[in-house]
Scaffold this motif. Structure first.
Motif, PDB file in Angstrom:
ATOM      1  N   ARG A 197     -55.464 -11.049  -9.220  1.00  0.00           N
ATOM      2  CA  ARG A 197     -55.654 -12.489  -9.353  1.00  0.00           C
ATOM      3  C   ARG A 197     -54.660 -13.282  -8.514  1.00  0.00           C
ATOM      4  O   ARG A 197     -55.000 -14.307  -7.936  1.00  0.00           O
ATOM      5  N   ARG A 198     -53.420 -12.785  -8.422  1.00  0.00           N
ATOM      6  CA  ARG A 198     -52.386 -13.602  -7.805  1.00  0.00           C
ATOM      7  C   ARG A 198     -51.872 -13.071  -6.481  1.00  0.00           C
ATOM      8  O   ARG A 198     -51.220 -13.783  -5.749  1.00  0.00           O
ATOM      9  N   SER A 199     -52.140 -11.829  -6.188  1.00  0.00           N
ATOM     10  CA  SER A 199     -51.435 -11.213  -5.077  1.00  0.00           C
ATOM     11  C   SER A 199     -52.056 -11.499  -3.715  1.00  0.00           C
ATOM     12  O   SER A 199     -53.245 -11.267  -3.517  1.00  0.00           O
ATOM     13  N   PRO A 200     -51.233 -12.016  -2.761  1.00  0.00           N
ATOM     14  CA  PRO A 200     -51.683 -12.127  -1.372  1.00  0.00           C
ATOM     15  C   PRO A 200     -51.234 -10.911  -0.566  1.00  0.00           C
ATOM     16  O   PRO A 200     -51.118 -10.985   0.653  1.00  0.00           O
ATOM     17  N   MET A 201     -50.996  -9.798  -1.263  1.00  0.00           N
ATOM     18  CA  MET A 201     -50.398  -8.637  -0.617  1.00  0.00           C
ATOM     19  C   MET A 201     -51.243  -8.119   0.526  1.00  0.00           C
ATOM     20  O   MET A 201     -50.714  -7.660   1.544  1.00  0.00           O
ATOM     21  N   TRP A 202     -52.567  -8.179   0.385  1.00  0.00           N
ATOM     22  CA  TRP A 202     -53.408  -7.628   1.438  1.00  0.00           C
ATOM     23  C   TRP A 202     -53.174  -8.350   2.751  1.00  0.00           C
ATOM     24  O   TRP A 202     -53.261  -7.750   3.834  1.00  0.00           O
TER      25      TRP A 202
ATOM     26  N   LEU B 280     -51.880  -6.481   6.072  1.00  0.00           N
ATOM     27  CA  LEU B 280     -52.624  -6.595   7.330  1.00  0.00           C
ATOM     28  C   LEU B 280     -51.707  -7.066   8.459  1.00  0.00           C
ATOM     29  O   LEU B 280     -51.750  -6.520   9.577  1.00  0.00           O
ATOM     30  N   LEU B 281     -50.878  -8.058   8.177  1.00  0.00           N
ATOM     31  CA  LEU B 281     -49.933  -8.541   9.186  1.00  0.00           C
ATOM     32  C   LEU B 281     -48.956  -7.448   9.600  1.00  0.00           C
ATOM     33  O   LEU B 281     -48.606  -7.325  10.781  1.00  0.00           O
TER      34      LEU B 281
ATOM     35  N   SER C 137     -47.029  -3.558  13.470  1.00  0.00           N
ATOM     36  CA  SER C 137     -46.657  -2.184  13.792  1.00  0.00           C
ATOM     37  C   SER C 137     -47.367  -1.688  15.042  1.00  0.00           C
ATOM     38  O   SER C 137     -46.784  -0.959  15.855  1.00  0.00           O
ATOM     39  N   VAL C 138     -48.616  -2.089  15.211  1.00  0.00           N
ATOM     40  CA  VAL C 138     -49.371  -1.715  16.410  1.00  0.00           C
ATOM     41  C   VAL C 138     -48.763  -2.366  17.647  1.00  0.00           C
ATOM     42  O   VAL C 138     -48.583  -1.716  18.695  1.00  0.00           O
ATOM     43  N   LEU C 139     -48.416  -3.655  17.538  1.00  0.00           N
ATOM     44  CA  LEU C 139     -47.798  -4.357  18.663  1.00  0.00           C
ATOM     45  C   LEU C 139     -46.445  -3.748  19.014  1.00  0.00           C
ATOM     46  O   LEU C 139     -46.109  -3.609  20.201  1.00  0.00           O
ATOM     47  N   VAL C 140     -45.681  -3.387  17.988  1.00  0.00           N
ATOM     48  CA  VAL C 140     -44.383  -2.741  18.225  1.00  0.00           C
ATOM     49  C   VAL C 140     -44.578  -1.406  18.934  1.00  0.00           C
ATOM     50  O   VAL C 140     -43.837  -1.058  19.864  1.00  0.00           O
ATOM     51  N   ALA C 141     -45.584  -0.644  18.492  1.00  0.00           N
ATOM     52  CA  ALA C 141     -45.856   0.648  19.122  1.00  0.00           C
ATOM     53  C   ALA C 141     -46.165   0.473  20.605  1.00  0.00           C
ATOM     54  O   ALA C 141     -45.686   1.253  21.451  1.00  0.00           O
ATOM     55  N   LEU C 142     -46.953  -0.545  20.938  1.00  0.00           N
ATOM     56  CA  LEU C 142     -47.269  -0.807  22.334  1.00  0.00           C
ATOM     57  C   LEU C 142     -46.009  -1.197  23.113  1.00  0.00           C
ATOM     58  O   LEU C 142     -45.804  -0.751  24.254  1.00  0.00           O
TER      59      LEU C 142
ATOM     60  N   SER D 257     -39.647  -0.423   9.884  1.00  0.00           N
ATOM     61  CA  SER D 257     -38.930  -0.413   8.602  1.00  0.00           C
ATOM     62  C   SER D 257     -38.580  -1.814   8.120  1.00  0.00           C
ATOM     63  O   SER D 257     -38.353  -2.033   6.932  1.00  0.00           O
ATOM     64  N   ILE D 258     -38.540  -2.772   9.042  1.00  0.00           N
ATOM     65  CA  ILE D 258     -38.172  -4.151   8.667  1.00  0.00           C
ATOM     66  C   ILE D 258     -39.221  -4.772   7.748  1.00  0.00           C
ATOM     67  O   ILE D 258     -38.902  -5.143   6.600  1.00  0.00           O
ATOM     68  N   PRO D 259     -40.482  -4.914   8.176  1.00  0.00           N
ATOM     69  CA  PRO D 259     -41.475  -5.477   7.246  1.00  0.00           C
ATOM     70  C   PRO D 259     -41.807  -4.536   6.095  1.00  0.00           C
ATOM     71  O   PRO D 259     -42.260  -4.988   5.043  1.00  0.00           O
ATOM     72  N   TRP D 260     -41.603  -3.232   6.304  1.00  0.00           N
ATOM     73  CA  TRP D 260     -41.821  -2.268   5.217  1.00  0.00           C
ATOM     74  C   TRP D 260     -40.934  -2.630   4.032  1.00  0.00           C
ATOM     75  O   TRP D 260     -41.399  -2.680   2.877  1.00  0.00           O
ATOM     76  N   GLU D 261     -39.651  -2.870   4.298  1.00  0.00           N
ATOM     77  CA  GLU D 261     -38.729  -3.248   3.222  1.00  0.00           C
ATOM     78  C   GLU D 261     -39.132  -4.569   2.600  1.00  0.00           C
ATOM     79  O   GLU D 261     -39.112  -4.726   1.378  1.00  0.00           O
ATOM     80  N   TRP D 262     -39.516  -5.520   3.427  1.00  0.00           N
ATOM     81  CA  TRP D 262     -39.942  -6.818   2.883  1.00  0.00           C
ATOM     82  C   TRP D 262     -41.161  -6.664   1.985  1.00  0.00           C
ATOM     83  O   TRP D 262     -41.242  -7.314   0.929  1.00  0.00           O
ATOM     84  N   LEU D 263     -42.097  -5.815   2.387  1.00  0.00           N
ATOM     85  CA  LEU D 263     -43.299  -5.606   1.585  1.00  0.00           C
ATOM     86  C   LEU D 263     -42.972  -5.030   0.212  1.00  0.00           C
ATOM     87  O   LEU D 263     -43.642  -5.351  -0.779  1.00  0.00           O
ATOM     88  N   ILE D 264     -41.966  -4.191   0.151  1.00  0.00           N
ATOM     89  CA  ILE D 264     -41.577  -3.607  -1.140  1.00  0.00           C
ATOM     90  C   ILE D 264     -41.182  -4.705  -2.121  1.00  0.00           C
ATOM     91  O   ILE D 264     -41.645  -4.745  -3.272  1.00  0.00           O
TER      92      ILE D 264
END
Length: 430
Positions: free
Chosen positions: A9-14, A18-19, A24-29, A76-83
């Protein structure tokens, strides 16, 4: 079931996931197409060119390994933020607070902090396992899995106790009236200095065994060098790192009576005496130029900036999303993941500045070492050996330099040594 419904109901996690995937794809490139070991034409074929001291296979491994290393770091930067966002937006932080609410404060607060710390540790672990496996595959890390697990558990324990102490003080001050941000900073000053003091004598020995240098003759030469630099040193410490890594290193840490000049045993095994003396002179340069004291001043000053900016973001975030996240007030323990998120964001934002300051200090220490010894003998070969052992990128791309590198690149250090040798009539490639 109720928790799952609340999350949907409340989570904008998806959206954040997605971001993160797109990022991560842009970083890989970026890390793949910014060629590792890119050598300017002026230094092709010189001792600064990795093609002159890497084997073809080592050069290939370096060009494969470094983009992956950099991708892990930036991912790892956004990974930690996502947690932290998951704990807040997913309702777990609120659920844990409500679950523990009937317990006395002295029990529920440590338990809540423990739950947050365990969740963060477990959710971040996949990246750490990936990084460990990568380093193991390329022969940089030699530490067996049980030893690696032990170090991670020790790190978790130290981190938990530190987080518990800091968060307890922080939430107590947040519950009071007045200029809470100023009170937080004033308390952070002695805490910062205390941690810098106890780290080399209390925390570091939890991970590794420290002894006095095993080579008395070499220690005597190092102490003579220290006397020449007006440093009152009685011992040089050796740390057993060969069970964990093939990398070589030395460092200076601590303040006042807890100051330690430390040499890895891998350094003793793989470097020549001139190379070791240069490393030790480099570390003495940090002491002589008061880099440790300036580091303490910088930590205290930056903490004021972080608390002021972070405090404003914290209050604004609670007003904006506090109700949705179940945060009842600024001193509600449910907000702990929010505090951790803000600190993580500000820490990353400050990296370009702190890394630039660190690189400048390291360059100054390099110059001090060569001046103290009146020679750059061994500097080029030492940097080359270090690069080969760690398969480093001798000339990292811009964003990697800004956010990852707190030391000058191998190429910069080799060129500086060559310039010193040339200006002093010495062999530049020695």
């Amino acid at each position: 079931m109720e928790l799952a419904k609340s999350w949907r109901r409340r989570s904008p996690m998806w959206k954040w996931v997605l971001l993160t995937v797109i990022y991560s794809v842009l970083v890989a490139l970026y890390v793949w197409y910014t060629s590792p070991n890119n050598v300017p034409a002026a230094y092709k074929g010189t001792p600064a060119d990795p093609a002159t001291y890497f084997s073809p296979q080592q050069l290939k491994d370096s060009e494969t390994l470094n983009p992956i290393r950099n991708w892990i770091f930036f991912t790892s930067i956004p990974w930690e933020w996502l947690i932290y966002l998951f704990l807040l937006s997913g309702g777990l932080a609120r659920y844990w607070r409500e679950m523990l609410e009937r317990l006395p404060l002295v029990i529920r607060f440590p338990l809540f902090v423990l739950l947050v710390d365990i969740a963060s540790f477990v959710l971040y672990l996949p990246l750490q396992i990936f990084s460990y496996g990568l380093s193991k595959h390329y022969g940089i890390t030699t530490q067996p899995v049980p030893g690696w697990i032990r170090d991670k558990l020790v790190s978790f324990g130290v981190g938990y106790l530190t987080m518990l102490a800091v968060s307890a003080v922080a939430f107590w001050i947040l519950s009071r009236r007045g200029r809470w941000w100023l009170k937080l900073w004033l308390i952070s000053v002695p805490f910062t200095v205390f941690m810098m003091y106890v780290e080399p004598v209390v925390i570091d020995p939890l991970y590794n065994k420290f002894t006095t240098l095993s080579d008395p003759k070499l220690e005597a030469k190092i102490l003579d060098l220290a006397a020449k630099a007006d440093i009152p040193a009685d011992h040089v410490y050796e740390v057993n790192m060969s069970k964990k890594t093939n990398a070589i290193n030395a460092y200076v840490t601590g303040i006042g009576p807890s100051l330690r000049i430390v040499l890895w045993d891998t350094t003793l095994k793989q470097l020549t005496e001139p190379e070791i003396l240069l490393i030790m002179a480099h570390e003495m340069g940090h002491y002589a130029m008061h880099h440790l004291e300036w580091s303490a001043v910088g930590a205290v000053g930056s903490s004021l900036v972080v608390i002021c900016i972070g405090g404003w973001i914290y209050i604004w975030s609670i007003r904006r999303w506090g109700e949705a996240w179940g945060i009842r007030s600024r001193s509600d323990v449910t907000a702990l993941p929010l505090l951790l998120l803000i600190m993580a964001v500000l820490s990353i934002a400050s990296l370009p500045i702190s890394n630039a300051v660190s690189r400048n200090a390291e360059s100054s220490a390099d110059a001090y070492a060569m001046k103290l010894l009146n020679s750059s003998e061994g500097e080029v070969s030492m940097q080359q050996k270090t690069g080969v052992i760690t398969l480093s990128d001798v000339n990292p791309p811009l964003l990697v330099r800004w956010f990852r590198d707190d030391h000058p690149s191998d190429m910069e250090r080799i060129i500086a040594a060559m310039d010193f040798a040339k200006s002093h009539g010495q062999q530049p490639g020695s």
